[in-house]
Design an enzyme around this catalytic site. Sequence first.
Site, PDB file in Angstrom:
ATOM      1  N   ARG A 138      48.000  60.785  27.061  1.00  0.00           N
ATOM      2  CA  ARG A 138      47.324  61.993  26.596  1.00  0.00           C
ATOM      3  C   ARG A 138      46.194  61.637  25.638  1.00  0.00           C
ATOM      4  O   ARG A 138      46.311  60.714  24.823  1.00  0.00           O
ATOM      5  CB  ARG A 138      48.298  62.895  25.818  1.00  0.00           C
ATOM      6  CG  ARG A 138      49.258  63.691  26.684  1.00  0.00           C
ATOM      7  CD  ARG A 138      48.547  64.805  27.454  1.00  0.00           C
ATOM      8  NE  ARG A 138      49.460  65.618  28.225  1.00  0.00           N
ATOM      9  CZ  ARG A 138      49.908  65.351  29.452  1.00  0.00           C
ATOM     10  NH1 ARG A 138      49.500  64.249  30.069  1.00  0.00           N
ATOM     11  NH2 ARG A 138      50.713  66.185  30.077  1.00  0.00           N
ATOM     12  N   GLU A 171      39.260  67.256  28.182  1.00  0.00           N
ATOM     13  CA  GLU A 171      39.292  67.071  29.639  1.00  0.00           C
ATOM     14  C   GLU A 171      38.869  68.360  30.328  1.00  0.00           C
ATOM     15  O   GLU A 171      39.295  69.437  29.902  1.00  0.00           O
ATOM     16  CB  GLU A 171      40.703  66.675  30.090  1.00  0.00           C
ATOM     17  CG  GLU A 171      41.093  65.298  29.574  1.00  0.00           C
ATOM     18  CD  GLU A 171      42.406  64.765  30.144  1.00  0.00           C
ATOM     19  OE1 GLU A 171      43.032  65.462  30.975  1.00  0.00           O
ATOM     20  OE2 GLU A 171      42.789  63.662  29.779  1.00  0.00           O
ATOM     21  N   HIS A 208      41.840  61.318  34.335  1.00  0.00           N
ATOM     22  CA  HIS A 208      43.255  61.732  34.255  1.00  0.00           C
ATOM     23  C   HIS A 208      43.851  61.739  35.672  1.00  0.00           C
ATOM     24  O   HIS A 208      44.433  62.721  36.121  1.00  0.00           O
ATOM     25  CB  HIS A 208      43.419  63.105  33.600  1.00  0.00           C
ATOM     26  CG  HIS A 208      44.794  63.300  33.011  1.00  0.00           C
ATOM     27  ND1 HIS A 208      45.017  63.795  31.746  1.00  0.00           N
ATOM     28  CD2 HIS A 208      46.022  63.048  33.515  1.00  0.00           C
ATOM     29  CE1 HIS A 208      46.325  63.846  31.512  1.00  0.00           C
ATOM     30  NE2 HIS A 208      46.957  63.402  32.571  1.00  0.00           N
ATOM     31  N   GLY A 216      45.463  58.812  37.006  1.00  0.00           N
ATOM     32  CA  GLY A 216      46.313  57.640  37.179  1.00  0.00           C
ATOM     33  C   GLY A 216      47.628  57.923  37.891  1.00  0.00           C
ATOM     34  O   GLY A 216      48.211  57.049  38.511  1.00  0.00           O
TER      35      GLY A 216
HETATM   36  C1  OXD Z   1      51.685  64.918  33.450  1.00  0.00           C
HETATM   37  C2  OXD Z   1      50.338  64.334  33.691  1.00  0.00           C
HETATM   38  O1  OXD Z   1      52.070  65.049  32.276  1.00  0.00           O
HETATM   39  O2  OXD Z   1      49.923  64.277  34.869  1.00  0.00           O
HETATM   40  O3  OXD Z   1      52.377  65.273  34.414  1.00  0.00           O
HETATM   41  O4  OXD Z   1      49.657  63.937  32.759  1.00  0.00           O
END
Ligand code: OXD
Length: 304
Positions: free
Chosen positions: A217, A246, A265, A267
């Site tokens: 995060r 984001e 974001h 990954g």
């Molecule tokens: C999640 C994310 O928390 O994709 O699921 O970041």
Amino acid sequence: MIVVVGKESPVYVEAAGEVAVRFVDALDDASDVFAEMEGVVGRVPPEVLVKAPRLRWVHSPSAGVDADLTPGMLASPVVLTSSAGNGGISLAEHSILLMLMLNRDVPRWMRAQAEHRWDHYRHGELAGRTVGIYGLGNSGLDLALKAKAFHMRVLGVRRRPGQPSPNVDELCDLDRLLAESDFVVVTTPRTPSTVGVFGRDAFARMKPTAYFICISRGGIADDEALLEAVRTRQIAGAGLDAHGVEPLPPDSPFWSLPNVVVTPHNGATSDGTVRRHQEIVADNIRRFVGGEPLRNVVDKAAGY
Ligand code: OXD
């Protein structure tokens, strides 16, 4: 009744047995069932929470629940569960990818390829390097396993040190992790105790040859401090899949720094993550209907 925000899934219907399941594109479209719904798979805005007197359970669409923990949810007796664990493998792979990209300066090869230029240079190896993993949950532990396969030394910081930490050579405090790691990888959820942990002081304590990687995060690192650290080469660079804002704004300086790899974001956006999410949700529907303890119950005070 259980309301699922998202596409129809026969697996969820089967898991619910006799209990009705209603699929909706958005919770706002389901105002006719607010009074009846006992469980929701999806994010429940505070204004809906107060209109759902029978609601006992909410399953977040995510692994990290920072966006679900509104003041209304924090104050409510509704049980919140998450899909924690669904993206661990994918995020650990992404961490390895970012470490390799930074260690071998893959952006430099990409620039050379775009210009059809043979840019042959000496680069590093992960072998023998130290990775410091900040947070040993699902992705952190899977990264430790993968890092050992790359012959790395693994340091780890974890909130509850009594828990098993396989493949971690040593558990340590943040000071030591910062001082000794060649790659500092942040995998923790965003909670009141992790926001802003990586500020000016933390980057000043990292080795100038070390890289900072964040796959969980934004906000755990202070973006201004991180920007200054990578711009001035106080640290060698950064690999960032999670960002303070984001989507990362088009004018963010992070996009164009040669020692920063930015991914959006993305990954954990894999088929495996989706499959594991569906398995966790189906299992929790079955448990909810059968009155059994739910999986991945969130400790609202801890934030994960
Ligand atoms: C999640 C994310 O928390 O994709 O699921 O970041």
